[in-house]
Design a protein around this motif. Sequence first.
Motif, PDB file in Angstrom:
ATOM      1  N   LEU A  28       0.832  -1.201   0.000  1.00 55.98           N
ATOM      2  CA  LEU A  28       0.000   0.000   0.000  1.00 55.98           C
ATOM      3  C   LEU A  28       0.873   1.259   0.000  1.00 55.98           C
ATOM      4  CD1 LEU A  28      -2.918   1.122   0.322  1.00 55.98           C
ATOM      5  CD2 LEU A  28      -2.411   1.259   2.753  1.00 55.98           C
ATOM      6  N   ASN A  87       3.834   1.792  -2.724  1.00 53.86           N
ATOM      7  CA  ASN A  87       3.358   2.073  -4.078  1.00 53.86           C
ATOM      8  C   ASN A  87       3.025   3.540  -4.257  1.00 53.86           C
ATOM      9  OD1 ASN A  87       3.467  -0.468  -5.173  1.00 53.86           O
ATOM     10  ND2 ASN A  87       1.475  -1.042  -4.358  1.00 53.86           N
ATOM     11  N   ASP A 135      -9.415  -4.733  -4.885  1.00 52.82           N
ATOM     12  CA  ASP A 135     -10.791  -4.922  -5.352  1.00 52.82           C
ATOM     13  C   ASP A 135     -10.944  -6.124  -6.290  1.00 52.82           C
ATOM     14  OD1 ASP A 135     -10.854  -2.421  -4.123  1.00 52.82           O
ATOM     15  OD2 ASP A 135     -10.875  -1.314  -6.011  1.00 52.82           O
ATOM     16  N   TRP A 176      -1.376  -3.765 -10.840  1.00 54.74           N
ATOM     17  CA  TRP A 176      -1.723  -3.925  -9.418  1.00 54.74           C
ATOM     18  C   TRP A 176      -1.786  -5.392  -9.027  1.00 54.74           C
ATOM     19  CZ3 TRP A 176      -1.616   0.350  -6.509  1.00 54.74           C
ATOM     20  CH2 TRP A 176      -1.684   1.578  -7.193  1.00 54.74           C
ATOM     21  N   GLN A 177      -1.721  -6.271 -10.003  1.00 60.81           N
ATOM     22  CA  GLN A 177      -1.877  -7.699  -9.701  1.00 60.81           C
ATOM     23  C   GLN A 177      -0.568  -8.370  -9.313  1.00 60.81           C
ATOM     24  OE1 GLN A 177      -3.756  -8.598 -13.389  1.00 60.81           O
ATOM     25  NE2 GLN A 177      -5.828  -8.607 -12.527  1.00 60.81           N
ATOM     26  N   ARG A 185       3.038   1.402 -10.691  1.00 57.79           N
ATOM     27  CA  ARG A 185       1.961   1.664  -9.724  1.00 57.79           C
ATOM     28  C   ARG A 185       2.155   3.038  -9.094  1.00 57.79           C
ATOM     29  NH1 ARG A 185       2.392  -4.037  -8.120  1.00 57.79           N
ATOM     30  NH2 ARG A 185       4.011  -3.410  -6.676  1.00 57.79           N
ATOM     31  N   THR A 186       3.404   3.374  -8.806  1.00 62.40           N
ATOM     32  CA  THR A 186       3.664   4.676  -8.184  1.00 62.40           C
ATOM     33  C   THR A 186       3.239   5.809  -9.116  1.00 62.40           C
ATOM     34  OG1 THR A 186       5.537   3.696  -7.042  1.00 62.40           O
ATOM     35  CG2 THR A 186       5.438   6.093  -7.084  1.00 62.40           C
ATOM     36  N   ALA A 224      -0.569   5.896  -9.373  1.00 63.98           N
ATOM     37  CA  ALA A 224      -1.197   6.441  -8.158  1.00 63.98           C
ATOM     38  C   ALA A 224      -1.039   7.961  -8.112  1.00 63.98           C
ATOM     39  CB  ALA A 224      -0.599   5.790  -6.917  1.00 63.98           C
ATOM     40  N   PRO A 231      -6.893   1.264  -7.640  1.00 61.47           N
ATOM     41  CA  PRO A 231      -8.094   0.620  -7.101  1.00 61.47           C
ATOM     42  C   PRO A 231      -8.624   1.428  -5.916  1.00 61.47           C
ATOM     43  CG  PRO A 231      -6.303  -0.969  -7.371  1.00 61.47           C
ATOM     44  CD  PRO A 231      -5.716   0.375  -7.591  1.00 61.47           C
ATOM     45  N   THR A 232      -9.950   1.424  -5.714  1.00 64.98           N
ATOM     46  CA  THR A 232     -10.529   2.264  -4.654  1.00 64.98           C
ATOM     47  C   THR A 232      -9.972   1.932  -3.277  1.00 64.98           C
ATOM     48  OG1 THR A 232     -12.385   0.776  -4.884  1.00 64.98           O
ATOM     49  CG2 THR A 232     -12.779   3.047  -5.514  1.00 64.98           C
ATOM     50  N   GLN A 233      -9.763   0.642  -3.019  1.00 66.12           N
ATOM     51  CA  GLN A 233      -9.299   0.266  -1.677  1.00 66.12           C
ATOM     52  C   GLN A 233      -7.916   0.816  -1.369  1.00 66.12           C
ATOM     53  OE1 GLN A 233      -9.967  -3.605   0.215  1.00 66.12           O
ATOM     54  NE2 GLN A 233     -10.827  -4.171  -1.764  1.00 66.12           N
ATOM     55  N   VAL A 234      -7.124   0.995  -2.400  1.00 66.97           N
ATOM     56  CA  VAL A 234      -5.780   1.519  -2.194  1.00 66.97           C
ATOM     57  C   VAL A 234      -5.876   2.934  -1.627  1.00 66.97           C
ATOM     58  CG1 VAL A 234      -3.679   2.266  -3.375  1.00 66.97           C
ATOM     59  CG2 VAL A 234      -4.713   0.064  -3.944  1.00 66.97           C
ATOM     60  N   GLY A 277      -7.112   2.847   2.000  1.00 68.01           N
ATOM     61  CA  GLY A 277      -6.045   2.411   2.898  1.00 68.01           C
ATOM     62  C   GLY A 277      -5.016   3.506   3.119  1.00 68.01           C
ATOM     63  N   TRP A 278      -4.631   4.158   2.034  1.00 69.13           N
ATOM     64  CA  TRP A 278      -3.629   5.220   2.130  1.00 69.13           C
ATOM     65  C   TRP A 278      -4.118   6.361   3.021  1.00 69.13           C
ATOM     66  CZ3 TRP A 278       1.211   6.640   1.760  1.00 69.13           C
ATOM     67  CH2 TRP A 278       1.530   7.999   1.632  1.00 69.13           C
ATOM     68  N   PHE A 332      -3.977   5.417   6.550  1.00 67.62           N
ATOM     69  CA  PHE A 332      -2.589   5.394   7.017  1.00 67.62           C
ATOM     70  C   PHE A 332      -2.076   6.802   7.331  1.00 67.62           C
ATOM     71  CE2 PHE A 332       1.931   5.826   5.732  1.00 67.62           C
ATOM     72  CZ  PHE A 332       2.505   5.154   6.801  1.00 67.62           C
ATOM     73  N   LEU A 349      -3.351   0.948   9.939  1.00 66.84           N
ATOM     74  CA  LEU A 349      -4.369   0.496   8.985  1.00 66.84           C
ATOM     75  C   LEU A 349      -5.599  -0.010   9.712  1.00 66.84           C
ATOM     76  CD1 LEU A 349      -2.162  -1.225   6.288  1.00 66.84           C
ATOM     77  CD2 LEU A 349      -3.174   1.046   6.260  1.00 66.84           C
TER      78      LEU A 349
END
Lengths: 314, 156
Positions: A48, A51, A204, B57-58, B83-84, B87, B93-96, B99-100, B103, B109
């Motif tokens: 998390l 990234n 997700d 993201w996978q 990814r960086t 972002a 993804p919405t969850q990222v 979470g951020w 944090f 978390l």
Amino acid sequence: MKEFAVFWGCTIQTRFPFIEKSTRIVLESFKLPYRDIDGFTCCPEKSLVNNIDHGAFVVTAARNVALVDELDYDLVSPCTGCVSNLATVKGELRANPREKAEVNKLLKEVGREFKGTSKLQHLVPFFHDTVGVHAIKQKIKKDFTGMRIGIHYGCHMIRPSHALRNDDPLEPRKFDTLITALGAQSLQFMTKMMCCGQGLDRIDEHDRALHFARIKLKELKSLGCDALVLCCPSCFLQFDNNQFLMEKEGEKFGIPVIYFTELLGLAMGYKPEDLGMDLHRVDCTPFIKKWESLSERPPREDAIEDGLNAPGEL
Amino acid sequence: MLEATLNFKLLEQCSKCGACFSICPSCMHIPGYDPRAVIRDILDGNHDKWLSSRHIWQCLECHHCLEICYQHYGFENAMTALRTIAAKKGIHPTQVKRGWEMFVKTSRLGEPALPARKKLGLPEPKASGADEFKKLYAMLKAAREKKENPEGKGSE
Ligand code: SF4
Ligand code: SF4
């Protein structure tokens, strides 16, 4: 033995406090010099935070390490992710003095300093290396002879190896050694080293996360595995929670998921409820029942002895 | 300051190798996931093609590729870099994002589950380092800004 701080991490304290319970129980009964200390934050979680902001990842982890450095403690964690992330940053800073200076310049403003002198260990290699199989065997009240166990190491217990340096990163042995020391059989199976796939739930992609869990659970079921044993809250979430969700949809695997400290605690004579095993989603009773029925059987030597000592017909 | 980097020399070697493809769990189990194609595009200067792809993201960050790699480098570095960038552009993804935000706000978390702790007879959780963390993160951001804008120009 040097004193050590336990780094519980967010996931265990937020979602699985019973893991903290069984961990404390075994640490206590081995009389290990563990400490709870103020000031920890998230390790932070790499997939998390790193990234999004590498600098935040480094500074946060360095600060957590500085807390134990200061006290001259080591650090042990029952979470693979936490140790791996902290060790990754420690390795990066020790290899890169300029970056270390930058980080310490910031840390100095809050009165801290990253030295990187403390040893960071995951609970499983810690038990293997520091407590030792011999001491563990002396504590066993009832072992797991006859039980078939699938071990899931969890990627971050052993990788990245340059940061953790605790076992072979592709063919690790230490967890196996501990489980077989408890008398159980550690199954060797195709998907043993496959990543749990819990990360997919965090982006997700729930169905794909289930698919990853399914691959391993299917194989374990076909092998007649009595329990999947692991030592990482993310992997636990993946195999306990997600297995339960699949069960609810009618796809039953029936593989209890047991944390290392729970298995150890059982062998030492603690009850499943003492260890919080009744709080799992997937029912652990089949495992306990089989284990109990095995120990009700007379020792396996007896039947042979009887046969050998029987009066002769000829 | 303290930014992510990508090593093109090592990626050049990757483009001739591809060994980790055979050990990568996502390559094995996710159709269409192939870091070799991503690396080819990065080397061709077409990395932006991938910024909105789910595939970046996978990567599970399992480090299998790193361990089998003769350069001890691994596919994952390319995926992390993309990814960086994605972002930063707000593609994630919405969850990222959720979470951020948690944090940065709380330094964690999630907060300890107090009622469950009590039931289990666990001690009070220790104090968190949230305040100190917030200070530190603000300083990191300020230090970066200063580096980009040494004279404070354009900061209005
Ligand atoms: S870290 Fe990512 S790219 Fe590397 S093997 Fe694991 S899933 Fe594949
Ligand atoms: S990361 Fe290493 S193993 Fe993978 S393709 Fe590149 S050079 Fe080969």
